[in-house]
Design a protein around this motif. Structure first.
Motif, PDB file in Angstrom:
ATOM      1  N   GLU A 164      11.672  -0.103 -10.127  1.00  0.00           N
ATOM      2  CA  GLU A 164      12.663  -0.031  -8.972  1.00  0.00           C
ATOM      3  C   GLU A 164      11.580   0.393  -7.800  1.00  0.00           C
ATOM      4  O   GLU A 164      11.497   0.071  -6.794  1.00  0.00           O
ATOM      5  N   ALA A 166       8.284   1.132  -7.606  1.00  0.00           N
ATOM      6  CA  ALA A 166       7.315   0.298  -7.306  1.00  0.00           C
ATOM      7  C   ALA A 166       7.544  -0.791  -6.092  1.00  0.00           C
ATOM      8  O   ALA A 166       6.985  -1.230  -5.269  1.00  0.00           O
ATOM      9  N   ILE A 167       8.760  -1.604  -6.619  1.00  0.00           N
ATOM     10  CA  ILE A 167       9.018  -2.710  -5.746  1.00  0.00           C
ATOM     11  C   ILE A 167       9.463  -2.155  -4.394  1.00  0.00           C
ATOM     12  O   ILE A 167       9.211  -2.451  -3.353  1.00  0.00           O
ATOM     13  N   GLU A 168      10.386  -1.080  -4.471  1.00  0.00           N
ATOM     14  CA  GLU A 168      10.551  -0.429  -2.978  1.00  0.00           C
ATOM     15  C   GLU A 168       9.402   0.055  -1.998  1.00  0.00           C
ATOM     16  O   GLU A 168       9.452  -0.201  -0.894  1.00  0.00           O
ATOM     17  N   HIS A 169       8.437   0.669  -2.796  1.00  0.00           N
ATOM     18  CA  HIS A 169       7.319   1.065  -2.030  1.00  0.00           C
ATOM     19  C   HIS A 169       6.388  -0.177  -1.966  1.00  0.00           C
ATOM     20  O   HIS A 169       5.296   0.283  -1.148  1.00  0.00           O
ATOM     21  N   ARG A 170       6.466  -1.088  -2.651  1.00  0.00           N
ATOM     22  CA  ARG A 170       5.518  -2.089  -2.532  1.00  0.00           C
ATOM     23  C   ARG A 170       4.273  -1.992  -2.896  1.00  0.00           C
ATOM     24  O   ARG A 170       3.108  -2.125  -2.464  1.00  0.00           O
ATOM     25  N   SER A 171       4.115  -0.942  -3.797  1.00  0.00           N
ATOM     26  CA  SER A 171       3.029  -0.658  -4.470  1.00  0.00           C
ATOM     27  C   SER A 171       3.030   0.087  -5.875  1.00  0.00           C
ATOM     28  O   SER A 171       4.202   0.617  -6.520  1.00  0.00           O
ATOM     29  N   ASN A 172       2.041   0.169  -6.609  1.00  0.00           N
ATOM     30  CA  ASN A 172       1.913   0.797  -7.898  1.00  0.00           C
ATOM     31  C   ASN A 172       1.704   2.054  -8.160  1.00  0.00           C
ATOM     32  O   ASN A 172       1.841   2.970  -8.939  1.00  0.00           O
TER      33      ASN A 172
END
Length: 217
Positions: A164, A166-172
């Motif tokens: 979640e 990673a999705i929120e930050h648009r980054s791994n």
């Protein structure tokens, strides 16, 4: 009060600095500073004012009779807390609001906020719309926590939360807002068991991390 800075907060979205300055006295607005770990609101309190975090951050914590506690929500700068209780004054707080670091909070009287004056000014209607929108988003955040803690294993809970983020930050690669103990509380697991599982996930090549910064591999 720097009203120009308040225009950047979601609760005052679409309202000008001059309009905010005119509204604050009507809303019985006042600011307080809190030290790290200091209780802002306690379980059992009857709340009349919602809080807007100006600086620092706040953890919403459930503390049980036997001493254990869980973090339910982390409230970042610009976010509000206590509004559900403030608009339902007969309902006593079931949780504590605790300063996660040195924190400044602007308090607004919820009854005054929800009662539009005789002038029925457009900015007051906008304020109410903003509050409804924010409350809906917070309900989604609580739903996400329920989703993260639904997994039966620690690894499942960690993977759900980090996915979640990673999705929120648009980054791994990202930093989370929790210390290791706070993350354990949020996920409802033992801190030692959490640390051991994170180490296993790193050895398995799933993640890399340093303190609160994680990278999904």
């Amino acid at each position: 009060m720097n009203c120009a800075s308040l225009t950047h907060h979601a609760i005052f979205d679409g309202i000008t600095a001059d309009e905010i300055e005119a509204m604050l006295p009507c809303l019985e607005a006042h600011t307080r500073m809190y030290d790290k770990g200091e209780a802002i609101l306690r379980a059992g309190d009857e709340v009349r004012h919602l809080g807007l975090v100006l600086e620092g951050s706040v953890n919403i914590v459930a503390t049980y009779y036997w001493g254990a506690s869980d973090i339910f929500v982390h409230v970042a700068p610009g976010q509000i807390f206590g509004e559900a209780y403030a608009v339902s004054p007969q309902q006593k707080m079931l949780v504590d609001a605790v300063a996660a670091q040195p924190t400044a909070v602007l308090f607004l009287n919820a009854e005054k906020l929800l009662t539009v004056c005789g002038r029925s000014c457009a900015q007051h209607h906008r304020l109410i719309q903003n509050l409804v929108r924010i409350s809906a988003l917070k309900n989604l955040a609580l739903s996400r926590r329920i989703m993260h803690t639904a997994a039966k294993t620690i690894r499942g809970r960690v993977m759900s939360y980090l996915s979640e983020q990673a999705i929120e930050h648009r980054s791994n690669s990202f930093a989370i807002p929790f210390s290791r103990q706070e993350l354990a509380n949020y996920l409802g697991v033992d801190r030692s068991a959490l640390s051991a599982e994170l180490s296993r996930m790193r050895r398995n090549g799933l993640i890399a991390f340093h303190k609160n910064h994680f990278e999904l591999l």
